[in-house]
Design a protein around this motif. Sequence first.
Motif, PDB file in Angstrom:
ATOM      1  N   MET A   1       1.053 -35.668 -13.568  1.00  0.00           N
ATOM      2  CA  MET A   1       2.481 -35.939 -13.393  1.00  0.00           C
ATOM      3  C   MET A   1       2.813 -37.386 -13.728  1.00  0.00           C
ATOM      4  O   MET A   1       3.793 -37.673 -14.418  1.00  0.00           O
ATOM      5  CB  MET A   1       2.875 -35.640 -11.950  1.00  0.00           C
ATOM      6  N   LEU A   2       1.974 -38.314 -13.240  1.00  0.00           N
ATOM      7  CA  LEU A   2       2.236 -39.737 -13.482  1.00  0.00           C
ATOM      8  C   LEU A   2       2.176 -40.039 -14.976  1.00  0.00           C
ATOM      9  O   LEU A   2       3.029 -40.758 -15.514  1.00  0.00           O
ATOM     10  CB  LEU A   2       1.202 -40.586 -12.741  1.00  0.00           C
ATOM     11  N   VAL A   3       1.136 -39.460 -15.632  1.00  0.00           N
ATOM     12  CA  VAL A   3       0.997 -39.700 -17.072  1.00  0.00           C
ATOM     13  C   VAL A   3       2.197 -39.143 -17.814  1.00  0.00           C
ATOM     14  O   VAL A   3       2.702 -39.746 -18.773  1.00  0.00           O
ATOM     15  CB  VAL A   3      -0.324 -39.077 -17.577  1.00  0.00           C
ATOM     16  N   HIS A   4       2.692 -38.006 -17.325  1.00  0.00           N
ATOM     17  CA  HIS A   4       3.895 -37.448 -17.954  1.00  0.00           C
ATOM     18  C   HIS A   4       5.055 -38.428 -17.855  1.00  0.00           C
ATOM     19  O   HIS A   4       5.782 -38.665 -18.813  1.00  0.00           O
ATOM     20  CB  HIS A   4       4.272 -36.127 -17.291  1.00  0.00           C
ATOM     21  N   MET A   5       5.211 -39.019 -16.655  1.00  0.00           N
ATOM     22  CA  MET A   5       6.319 -39.956 -16.472  1.00  0.00           C
ATOM     23  C   MET A   5       6.148 -41.184 -17.372  1.00  0.00           C
ATOM     24  O   MET A   5       7.110 -41.720 -17.900  1.00  0.00           O
ATOM     25  CB  MET A   5       6.350 -40.441 -15.019  1.00  0.00           C
TER      26      MET A   5
END
Lengths: 317, 224
Positions: A307-311
Amino acid sequence: MNPAALTLQLLELVMALLLAPLLMGWVNQCRAWTQNRKAPPITQPFRLLAKLFEKDVVLAYNASSLFRFVPYMLFACMALVCVIVPVLSTDLPFSPAADVIALVGIFALARLFIALAGMDVGTAFGGLGSRREMLIGFLAEPALLMVFFTASLISRSTALPTIVESLAHREFVIYPSLAFAGVAFILVSLAENARIPVDNPTTHLELTMIHEAMILEYSGRHLALIEWAAALKLYAYFSLGFGLFFPWGIPQGTGVGNVAMALPALLLKLAAGGFLLALIETLSAKMRVFRAPEFLGMAFLLAVIGMLVHMLLEVPA
Amino acid sequence: MSALSALPLSGQIINLLAAVLLLISFAMLVQRRILSLIDLFAAQGAVLCLSTVLVAVTTGQRHLYFSAAITLVLKVVLLPWILHRLIRRLNVKWDVEGLINIPTTMLVGIVVVVVAFNLALPISQLAGTLTRPTLGIALATVLLAFLMMITRSKAVPQVIGFLSMENGLFFAATSATYGMPMVVEMGIALDVLIGMIIFGVFFFQIRTQFDSLDISHLEQLKEK
């Protein structure tokens, strides 16, 4: 309601009911081959089910009505999940009934009932299995939700058909976040389906068993339904994984041509996935039960990083 | 979505490699066995080298090829080889680190990553490079290596954490400004190599003194 879509929906249900035991048989076969054993025929789970359906049910005399009700409940939950997950087409009448969050809820409902049934008769093993199952479940669920959230963030919807559609029919883009989510999903599926690093589906060794400990008191058609439900759960996880990470080949329409295209793709993916599962199970050793939190913590961590990498990488700044 | 699909394929692959780099950093953070730790360090170097080559190919920055070559020779081949030798000589091959509670370390790691991503966001807005979104990952790699150095008690994993930190810095330089000047890079490479040799000497000294590579012994250096 579109009659073609309804037929397709029914076809998907029947296919799930038939393919799930076959998938189980295929995994067992691959596992036997990779371990240099003689493999049982692929239809072995069907024979087991037939045998169990013929046998009489033996109930503990202090079993409550809940104990008798749970196998049906479990089977219904898993069949419902199989109906909702888009496999043959993304345009199914039942699919809007539940989004991914509700899907996790259905899994949780099934888990709650089997854990209650495990404790119902009051044997030591049942209670032990139930407690372990709840431990695994409470760690696996957030990780599964995070995996779904990553996919939802990418496609901006929590409805499964929309997710699958937007992932399948896009231009080719590499999503690093989906790679993380995919690994997390594999870890969660291994734990949830009582596969080897977490639980051994073939043993009745009291120190290690989780799933088997809960259903020790079941017999006859009840046990058959539970076994079938377990196969359906594995099938549902496979089709969820295909939908999220390998959605190619799931068509949008409901025409005959579409289904004819989707079916071979599905069978191919199931065969490959089943072999991979057997390979993972052969290569890894069963963990101690107390290592399971670490294993599932890893899954949660991977999903959160996804999720963080997506953001960071995938949202236009 | 639209910004992502506007990125060329090489940019996407660099992003993917950056994500793999972060994944390896986390794997190193939670790895108990020293031998696997060295393998992970070598893998990190390999990914770093690959992404540097890709950046070089995409942007036509010649000197990045040299950086990639130095990374390959130093961090994928030479340093892991030295570390393997050291471990064999020190006979700590089966040394399993008694780490304090891996799940907690992982949760701290997630917090560190969140902090790093937020810190890097305004900085990466300033950089005009193709690879600027990966700056956050580079910073996270540095901080995770730092965290690893803090949580480990044995000497060898601490040194690997130090080396991994240098990997993160190198990646940060590549993603923010397409690498440092050649002279600086050569200097750092030499520093790391010399540092490794000095560490190796230290390992033997520490062990002959305390019969173990546990750093906590160093806290009681005073004569009683």
